[in-house]
Design an enzyme around this catalytic site. Sequence first.
Site, PDB file in Angstrom:
ATOM      1  N   GLU A 191       0.807  -1.208   0.000  1.00 48.98           N
ATOM      2  CA  GLU A 191       0.000   0.000   0.000  1.00 48.98           C
ATOM      3  C   GLU A 191       0.845   1.265   0.000  1.00 48.98           C
ATOM      4  O   GLU A 191       0.483   2.262  -0.625  1.00 48.98           O
ATOM      5  CB  GLU A 191      -0.959   0.007   1.196  1.00 48.98           C
ATOM      6  CG  GLU A 191      -2.096  -0.989   1.106  1.00 48.98           C
ATOM      7  CD  GLU A 191      -1.739  -2.365   1.634  1.00 48.98           C
ATOM      8  OE1 GLU A 191      -2.630  -3.235   1.664  1.00 48.98           O
ATOM      9  OE2 GLU A 191      -0.563  -2.568   2.032  1.00 48.98           O
TER      10      GLU A 191
ATOM     11  N   ALA B  57     -10.733   0.207   3.046  1.00 44.49           N
ATOM     12  CA  ALA B  57     -10.327   1.350   3.864  1.00 44.49           C
ATOM     13  C   ALA B  57      -9.546   0.917   5.091  1.00 44.49           C
ATOM     14  O   ALA B  57      -8.704   1.662   5.594  1.00 44.49           O
ATOM     15  CB  ALA B  57     -11.555   2.159   4.279  1.00 44.49           C
TER      16      ALA B  57
ATOM     17  N   HIS C 100     -12.517  -5.510   7.045  1.00 42.56           N
ATOM     18  CA  HIS C 100     -13.005  -5.201   5.706  1.00 42.56           C
ATOM     19  C   HIS C 100     -14.281  -4.361   5.746  1.00 42.56           C
ATOM     20  O   HIS C 100     -14.991  -4.279   4.747  1.00 42.56           O
ATOM     21  CB  HIS C 100     -13.281  -6.489   4.914  1.00 42.56           C
ATOM     22  CG  HIS C 100     -12.094  -7.373   4.765  1.00 42.56           C
ATOM     23  ND1 HIS C 100     -11.681  -8.250   5.746  1.00 42.56           N
ATOM     24  CD2 HIS C 100     -11.199  -7.508   3.747  1.00 42.56           C
ATOM     25  CE1 HIS C 100     -10.597  -8.888   5.344  1.00 42.56           C
ATOM     26  NE2 HIS C 100     -10.290  -8.456   4.142  1.00 42.56           N
TER      27      HIS C 100
END
Length: 684
Positions: free
Chosen positions: A405, A429, A474
């Site tokens: 990421e 997110a 999640h």
Amino acid sequence: MNTQLLLRAYELMCCVKYMAHTYDENRSICKYVHSTSRGHEAIQLATGLQLRPYDYLGVYYRDESLLLALGFSPYELMLQLIGKRDDPFSGGREYYAHPSFRSDGVKPTVLHHSSATGMQAIPLTGAAQGVQYLERKGLLQAPEPPVVVCSLGDGSVTEGEVSEAWQFAVLKQLPILYLVQDNGWSISVSREEMRAMDAYEFAAGFKGLHRLQVDGSDFIASFSCIQEAIQYVRRQRRPVLVHATVPLLNHHTSGVRKEMYRSAEDLAEHAQRDPLPKLRNHLIHQLGIVEEILDELEEQARLRVAADFERAVAAPEPEPGTVLDFEFVPTPVTEEKGVRMPAGGSRVMMVDAALHAMEEILRKHPEAIFFGQDVGRRLGGVFREAATLAEKFGDDRVFNTAIQEAYIVGSTAGLSAVGVRPIVEIQFADYQFPAINQLITEIAKSCYLTQGKFPVGMVLRIPIGAYGGGGPYHSGCHESVLLPQRGIKICYPSNAADLKGLLKAAFYDPNPVVVYEHKGLYWSKNAGTDEARTIEPDEDYIIPLGKARIALAADPQQTEEGNSVLVVTYGMGVYWALHAAKAFPGSVEIIDLRTLYPLDEALIFERVQLHGKCLVLTEETITNSFAQALSGRIAAACFPYLDAPVQFLGSLPVPAIPLNLTLEQAVLPSTEKVATAIEALLRQ
């Protein structure tokens, strides 16, 4: 080697010597924290003197000699040292030796980056990624293949983000030179304390990374080594690492002085490797240069440094009124355009609207690329939000990455700087946090600290929110993590038309834009979310960021009688509010924010003043959230018009969304909870 080049290097080394001396002797003036390059001069000068105007460079905070070699004057560097208005890099905003410079045809482009150690590896690798892409697409204009140089301290190589950068560089075989300067110290931490191996040994684990070592205190050896490295990258278009051992002759910084942590023996050992007398001895004993010539060069350097320092001290301070300038550069998208609901159009799901927006962007803009985890050919996104794009546009434009990421997000700074327009994705997110370092420390600050020279034009797509049993990793909403940070625009659409229009606006915006896309709305499978499916707008449809919409208007008669409530919300909150409003016909007005920053305060305050009662609704945990902060702003701005305190509603304050559906529902807001809050407000 050319004698004039050696004399030039000697003169610049003398400048560095007197600059360090001047700063140390004027500590009350040189009051901002800074580092000097004493001990690192040889390898830095050897690098800077060989770069071309079409190359790209990222320095670190000790690289003043490298900047002098590029052609920046001591005066220009001193303006930044003491934070003066005419600092050419940042106008007094940034530390010493933190440059940002667009090529002037003489000097290369120097990308901005922060003081955070090792973090420059990702943006600079992104720049190399962009150079490679443009080169392969025939979009690069340069007389010969450009080289990207990333300068690092050896201590920074222990950072995980350096490994992410090197992994990507060798995987894609990018045209980048990693220059690692090893002085044996990482502030007060010695090499023995911080690492099991040096950067050269560590780099052996990255298959395909060519490695060189050099005594970085020897200018001639350094020049030869850097020449070999640059030629390798320029011709082979592959990555190389140069590990240069150097002494540290000055303080770590002006605030952490060498006598605080280094022994007399250590200081003496480093002094024996001083690059300046080494080069002087070579010039005298190997080339026969008379000492008087070198003495004259040194005296010229001393006088120049003294004069430049006097000028810099007398230079004007920044104007306080400019302190808010350059958070963003202007966007061309200032009004809604295109057709939102074309005649005869079909309703589409949010996920398809996003897919079509990406396809239209990629078709129209060859400089656009889209990458992230699982968005490539094989899967097309875990939510199918990128399905068929790789097949249509190629694996060099739409592709998968590793679970990195930080690289996915941080590379966009370099890609944007060289002219590529990146669209990237993080799958959930909950997994944005490894990227926060790059997003906040590098990307958000770049435009402001470079006075608009390096805004990061990127779109970061992040699926967000609970969608039925997604569990604790999640399902989270975490927009409040980013919203306090200036320099990033944030969208959070609630329907297909808005998502398509906002994605287009985000792409054309030259600043960084995060687009949160609610997973529970993607397919309208969650109960009560069918209205997220809308008629698909035409290809030209675009919505300016910062413009909210009224998703449901109240009956003017009810408002006139003081019997109405305004609900300010976004994302899934729009649907909880819409369904709750059915129990109060005509008494509820709903604002869908669409963009959380910039925020449409004008519309919010106007409607709050009209209705006198307001509920701010979010899916996020309410405590210390954006919604709670917005409630306070509304209360402060609209206090004379309020008939009741501003209320807010969000998820219960738990650390994560539970897996079990019953527990998940207990945590989240709902139509029923919203209706209860509306009813309570209407009674007041």
